[in-house]
Design an enzyme around this catalytic site. Structure first.
Site, mmCIF file in Angstrom:
data_model
loop_
_atom_site.group_PDB
_atom_site.id
_atom_site.type_symbol
_atom_site.label_atom_id
_atom_site.label_comp_id
_atom_site.label_asym_id
_atom_site.label_seq_id
_atom_site.Cartn_x
_atom_site.Cartn_y
_atom_site.Cartn_z
ATOM 1 N N CYS A 2 -5.048 -0.999 -8.171
ATOM 2 C CA CYS A 2 -5.297 -2.702 -7.594
ATOM 3 C C CYS A 2 -5.370 -3.605 -8.614
ATOM 4 O O CYS A 2 -6.812 -3.352 -8.740
ATOM 5 C CB CYS A 2 -6.224 -2.395 -6.668
ATOM 6 S SG CYS A 2 -6.506 -3.758 -5.425
ATOM 7 N N GLU A 114 1.810 -4.449 -4.614
ATOM 8 C CA GLU A 114 2.405 -3.783 -5.678
ATOM 9 C C GLU A 114 3.676 -3.487 -5.941
ATOM 10 O O GLU A 114 4.136 -4.433 -5.127
ATOM 11 C CB GLU A 114 1.781 -2.070 -5.138
ATOM 12 C CG GLU A 114 1.739 -0.814 -6.144
ATOM 13 C CD GLU A 114 1.141 -1.157 -7.116
ATOM 14 O OE1 GLU A 114 1.152 -1.748 -7.950
ATOM 15 O OE2 GLU A 114 -0.109 -1.013 -6.698
#
Length: 271
Positions: A2, A114
């Site tokens: 993350c 992402e």
């Protein structure tokens, strides 16, 4: 992993969702659609209130810096490298094992970003042509639109170069826990794109479902093996993912337009 996420909910909203008892208005943060490492972020934690003499843990919404600085660190410079803690090994790592036992938090988010390298770009790499891969960003979020409660750890660090009364004498920093990405189908997936989170990236933030919030935040739970049971991934099929503009790749860009769903990957970034 993350490395970037979105957090647009205000303190009143978060206080209601997490049953927060205490938050300071001066710690209010503006909605942030491109949260990057070292930024100040919201975190939910259970901890006795300072200077009250009452040992009862109180559910608080606090402003922390993203990038954990271990209490024993001589400088805070390594914090930017400790934005994530791997769920499989954090109980063994010197930087994370103490906060795992005593200082756990929830980092609320709308979802996380992402990046996937496009097929065309990967083929150029395989052919040995030196072209920087152009990656397509995806936004990953709960399919029902609920808060993405990321499991986190927090820590205190004392800047010994400053006097006790200095407002920056103490740093409170945090790290987001990651786990293996789901290989099961997404609840909603783009027609021309990845159908599982693992196809986007092998890691993902560990999302805590509401039934696990109290146990995770409870500072009375200190047994490592007991705590490790709380690191189990959430049930599959709760997430969706969709392509967003490559504008999010620049940390200077920030606004709700970054969350706009594209009909498909941008040109040159086909999945």
């Amino acid at each position: 992993m993350c490395g970037r996420y979105a957090a647009s909910r205000g303190p009143e909203d978060l206080a209601g969702i997490f049953e927060v008892e205490k938050w300071e208005p001066e710690e209010t943060l503006e909605p942030d659609y491109n949260v990057a490492p070292t930024k100040e972020v919201y975190a939910v934690l259970d901890r006795p209130l300072k200077d009250t003499g009452d040992p009862r843990p109180v559910r608080q919404l606090r402003k922390l810096k993203w990038g954990l600085v271990p209490s024993w660190s001589k400088t805070p410079e390594g914090g930017a490298r400790m934005i994530n803690a791997r769920s499989e090994t954090l109980h063994e790592k010197p930087s994370f094992k103490r906060p795992f036992a005593a200082r756990r938090c929830i980092v609320p988010a709308d979802g996380y970003y992402e990046w996937v390298t496009g097929v065309a770009e990967r083929e150029l790499e395989v052919e040995g042509k030196k072209k920087r891969p152009r990656k397509q960003p995806y936004f990953v979020l709960p399919a029902d639109g609920s808060v993405f409660a990321m499991a986190g750890l927090y820590e205190f660090w004392r800047d010994k170069t400053l006097p006790d009364e200095h407002p920056l004498a103490w740093w409170v920093t945090c790290s987001v826990i990651t786990t293996e990405a789901e290989t099961t189908p997404l609840a909603v997936s783009p027609a021309d794109g990845p159908h599982t989170l693992a196809e986007i990236h092998p890691r993902m933030p560990l999302m805590l479902t509401p039934d696990r919030w109290d146990a995770w935040l409870d500072p009375a739970r200190t047994d490592i093996e007991d705590l490790r049971s709380l690191l189990a991934p959430p049930p599959p099929g709760l997430m969706r993912a969709y392509p967003v503009s490559t504008a999010v790749s620049n940390v200077r860009n920030n606004g709700p337009e970054l969350l706009k769903e594209l009909e498909g990957p941008e040109e040159g970034t086909l999945f």
